[in-house]
Scaffold this motif. Structure first.
Motif, PDB file in Angstrom:
ATOM      1  N   LYS A   1      55.489  37.092  -6.180  1.00  0.00           N
ATOM      2  CA  LYS A   1      56.455  38.130  -6.529  1.00  0.00           C
ATOM      3  C   LYS A   1      55.754  39.478  -6.529  1.00  0.00           C
ATOM      4  O   LYS A   1      54.676  39.617  -7.113  1.00  0.00           O
ATOM      5  CB  LYS A   1      57.070  37.854  -7.910  1.00  0.00           C
ATOM      6  CG  LYS A   1      58.146  38.853  -8.296  1.00  0.00           C
ATOM      7  CD  LYS A   1      58.766  38.502  -9.643  1.00  0.00           C
ATOM      8  CE  LYS A   1      59.838  39.516 -10.030  1.00  0.00           C
ATOM      9  NZ  LYS A   1      60.436  39.222 -11.349  1.00  0.00           N
ATOM     10  N   SER A   2      56.355  40.440  -5.878  1.00  0.00           N
ATOM     11  CA  SER A   2      55.763  41.772  -5.818  1.00  0.00           C
ATOM     12  C   SER A   2      55.676  42.384  -7.215  1.00  0.00           C
ATOM     13  O   SER A   2      56.640  42.317  -7.984  1.00  0.00           O
ATOM     14  CB  SER A   2      56.608  42.690  -4.926  1.00  0.00           C
ATOM     15  OG  SER A   2      56.189  44.036  -5.055  1.00  0.00           O
ATOM     16  N   MET A  24      58.496  44.806  -7.870  1.00  0.00           N
ATOM     17  CA  MET A  24      59.875  44.330  -7.819  1.00  0.00           C
ATOM     18  C   MET A  24      60.640  44.799  -9.052  1.00  0.00           C
ATOM     19  O   MET A  24      60.154  44.683 -10.181  1.00  0.00           O
ATOM     20  CB  MET A  24      59.897  42.799  -7.770  1.00  0.00           C
ATOM     21  CG  MET A  24      61.277  42.213  -7.510  1.00  0.00           C
ATOM     22  SD  MET A  24      61.864  42.589  -5.858  1.00  0.00           S
ATOM     23  CE  MET A  24      60.669  41.671  -4.875  1.00  0.00           C
ATOM     24  N   HIS A  50      60.949  53.807  -2.728  1.00  0.00           N
ATOM     25  CA  HIS A  50      60.911  52.395  -3.146  1.00  0.00           C
ATOM     26  C   HIS A  50      62.121  51.701  -2.547  1.00  0.00           C
ATOM     27  O   HIS A  50      63.251  52.202  -2.631  1.00  0.00           O
ATOM     28  CB  HIS A  50      60.940  52.257  -4.674  1.00  0.00           C
ATOM     29  CG  HIS A  50      60.982  50.832  -5.135  1.00  0.00           C
ATOM     30  ND1 HIS A  50      59.855  50.050  -5.244  1.00  0.00           N
ATOM     31  CD2 HIS A  50      62.037  50.038  -5.495  1.00  0.00           C
ATOM     32  CE1 HIS A  50      60.202  48.838  -5.650  1.00  0.00           C
ATOM     33  NE2 HIS A  50      61.520  48.798  -5.809  1.00  0.00           N
ATOM     34  N   GLU A  66      63.734  47.509  -1.697  1.00  0.00           N
ATOM     35  CA  GLU A  66      63.603  46.055  -1.798  1.00  0.00           C
ATOM     36  C   GLU A  66      64.482  45.402  -0.736  1.00  0.00           C
ATOM     37  O   GLU A  66      65.620  45.827  -0.519  1.00  0.00           O
ATOM     38  CB  GLU A  66      63.990  45.585  -3.207  1.00  0.00           C
ATOM     39  CG  GLU A  66      63.109  46.227  -4.281  1.00  0.00           C
ATOM     40  CD  GLU A  66      63.471  45.839  -5.705  1.00  0.00           C
ATOM     41  OE1 GLU A  66      64.331  44.944  -5.890  1.00  0.00           O
ATOM     42  OE2 GLU A  66      62.904  46.438  -6.641  1.00  0.00           O
ATOM     43  N   TRP A 112      62.823  38.007  -2.061  1.00  0.00           N
ATOM     44  CA  TRP A 112      62.850  39.469  -2.143  1.00  0.00           C
ATOM     45  C   TRP A 112      61.441  40.049  -2.004  1.00  0.00           C
ATOM     46  O   TRP A 112      60.474  39.501  -2.530  1.00  0.00           O
ATOM     47  CB  TRP A 112      63.479  39.922  -3.462  1.00  0.00           C
ATOM     48  CG  TRP A 112      64.966  39.811  -3.452  1.00  0.00           C
ATOM     49  CD1 TRP A 112      65.729  38.813  -3.993  1.00  0.00           C
ATOM     50  CD2 TRP A 112      65.884  40.709  -2.824  1.00  0.00           C
ATOM     51  NE1 TRP A 112      67.062  39.038  -3.750  1.00  0.00           N
ATOM     52  CE2 TRP A 112      67.192  40.200  -3.041  1.00  0.00           C
ATOM     53  CE3 TRP A 112      65.742  41.897  -2.115  1.00  0.00           C
ATOM     54  CZ2 TRP A 112      68.340  40.828  -2.555  1.00  0.00           C
ATOM     55  CZ3 TRP A 112      66.883  42.533  -1.629  1.00  0.00           C
ATOM     56  CH2 TRP A 112      68.167  42.004  -1.854  1.00  0.00           C
ATOM     57  N   GLN A 113      61.372  41.175  -1.261  1.00  0.00           N
ATOM     58  CA  GLN A 113      60.104  41.854  -0.996  1.00  0.00           C
ATOM     59  C   GLN A 113      60.264  43.360  -1.254  1.00  0.00           C
ATOM     60  O   GLN A 113      61.386  43.864  -1.357  1.00  0.00           O
ATOM     61  CB  GLN A 113      59.670  41.635   0.454  1.00  0.00           C
ATOM     62  CG  GLN A 113      59.663  40.172   0.861  1.00  0.00           C
ATOM     63  CD  GLN A 113      58.970  39.932   2.183  1.00  0.00           C
ATOM     64  OE1 GLN A 113      57.867  40.416   2.425  1.00  0.00           O
ATOM     65  NE2 GLN A 113      59.606  39.164   3.060  1.00  0.00           N
ATOM     66  N   THR A 114      59.142  44.060  -1.330  1.00  0.00           N
ATOM     67  CA  THR A 114      59.192  45.500  -1.609  1.00  0.00           C
ATOM     68  C   THR A 114      58.370  46.290  -0.608  1.00  0.00           C
ATOM     69  O   THR A 114      57.340  45.835  -0.112  1.00  0.00           O
ATOM     70  CB  THR A 114      58.648  45.824  -3.015  1.00  0.00           C
ATOM     71  OG1 THR A 114      57.264  45.433  -3.087  1.00  0.00           O
ATOM     72  CG2 THR A 114      59.430  45.115  -4.100  1.00  0.00           C
ATOM     73  N   ASP A 168      56.792  50.271  -0.818  1.00  0.00           N
ATOM     74  CA  ASP A 168      56.593  51.508  -1.559  1.00  0.00           C
ATOM     75  C   ASP A 168      55.826  52.447  -0.634  1.00  0.00           C
ATOM     76  O   ASP A 168      54.689  52.142  -0.238  1.00  0.00           O
ATOM     77  CB  ASP A 168      55.821  51.247  -2.855  1.00  0.00           C
ATOM     78  CG  ASP A 168      56.667  50.460  -3.853  1.00  0.00           C
ATOM     79  OD1 ASP A 168      57.499  51.094  -4.536  1.00  0.00           O
ATOM     80  OD2 ASP A 168      56.510  49.227  -3.943  1.00  0.00           O
ATOM     81  N   ASN A 206      54.792  44.645  -0.870  1.00  0.00           N
ATOM     82  CA  ASN A 206      54.675  43.711  -1.996  1.00  0.00           C
ATOM     83  C   ASN A 206      53.503  44.070  -2.903  1.00  0.00           C
ATOM     84  O   ASN A 206      52.760  43.205  -3.394  1.00  0.00           O
ATOM     85  CB  ASN A 206      54.561  42.267  -1.483  1.00  0.00           C
ATOM     86  CG  ASN A 206      55.841  41.806  -0.813  1.00  0.00           C
ATOM     87  OD1 ASN A 206      56.941  42.110  -1.279  1.00  0.00           O
ATOM     88  ND2 ASN A 206      55.722  41.103   0.297  1.00  0.00           N
ATOM     89  N   ASN A 218      68.010  48.355  -4.740  1.00  0.00           N
ATOM     90  CA  ASN A 218      67.068  49.198  -5.481  1.00  0.00           C
ATOM     91  C   ASN A 218      66.330  50.174  -4.559  1.00  0.00           C
ATOM     92  O   ASN A 218      65.110  50.115  -4.410  1.00  0.00           O
ATOM     93  CB  ASN A 218      66.074  48.331  -6.250  1.00  0.00           C
ATOM     94  CG  ASN A 218      65.341  49.119  -7.324  1.00  0.00           C
ATOM     95  OD1 ASN A 218      65.769  50.195  -7.760  1.00  0.00           O
ATOM     96  ND2 ASN A 218      64.204  48.604  -7.782  1.00  0.00           N
TER      97      ASN A 218
END
Length: 202
Positions: free
Chosen positions: A14-15, A18, A65, A67, A129-131, A133, A158, A199
């Motif tokens: 998990k990032s 997140m 940011h 997601e 789910w991934q991120t 930034d 992530n 997000n």
């Protein structure tokens, strides 16, 4: 003979970014309530945003940011596998693709398309789910609109640094906005594959 020899547990990464909340004064493009910040709010479904959207507001330098959730397409290969992309100012693409377990190239997840592959492939499996930034600095121009400095971006996928102050000498070929001194939108590409987003803020 029916006897258990051991047990293997599924590992889910998990990032660390997140669910990161926007700081005071941030521009919130999407918080799950409506799609009003984009030119095509019909893409807003069940609290999530799908691909093929462009922000109404335009930006210069920013921290972004975002997601995203890749679709599961086991029969697809290469660029046909959960393909999308996030374009800074509508000009420079960070690729979105199901690249889990691949080598990590410029045209795979986290790559700056045609410019640089990620330092490490941080793509998680699809349906997780991934991120992203991103720290983005717009290109500089003189009074005659001649470019004096390339745009730059730093990207964490992530939570892991995959690009640091990478210069962007040219816009992505498929970019909807060409290089110039004017601010540009956040554009999320529709490559025909279903991707979900949430997000999103700057």
């Amino acid at each position: 003979d029916g006897k258990s020899l051991g047990e293997m547990k599924k590992v889910e990464r998990k990032s660390p970014t997140m669910g990161k909340m926007p700081p005071e004064g941030a521009v919130v493009l999407f918080d799950g309530k409506n799609g009003d910040a984009f030119t095509d709010p019909k893409k807003f479904v069940e609290g999530l945003m799908s691909q093929g959207i462009t922000s109404k507001q335009k930006f210069q330098d920013f921290s972004l940011h975002l997601e995203f959730l890749l679709s599961y397409m086991p029969a697809a290969r290469g660029q046909g596998r959960a393909n999308s992309g996030c374009y800074m100012q509508g000009r420079y693409e960070v690729q979105i693709l199901d690249s889990f377990g691949l080598s990590g190239e410029h045209n795979e997840c986290g790559g700056i398309y045609t410019i640089k592959k990620p330092d490490v492939n941080m793509c998680l499996p699809p349906l997780q789910w991934q991120t992203y930034d991103v720290e983005y600095t717009a290109a500089k121009y003189d009074a005659d609109k001649k470019k004096t400095a390339n745009a730059k971006m730093t990207v964490r996928h992530n939570g892991v640094l995959i690009h640091e102050s990478v210069e962007l000498p040219k816009s992505t070929t498929a970019a909807p906005v060409q290089e110039g001194p004017e601010p540009g939108p956040i554009y999320i590409q529709d490559h025909g594959n279903p991707i979900r987003f949430r997000n999103i803020w700057l």
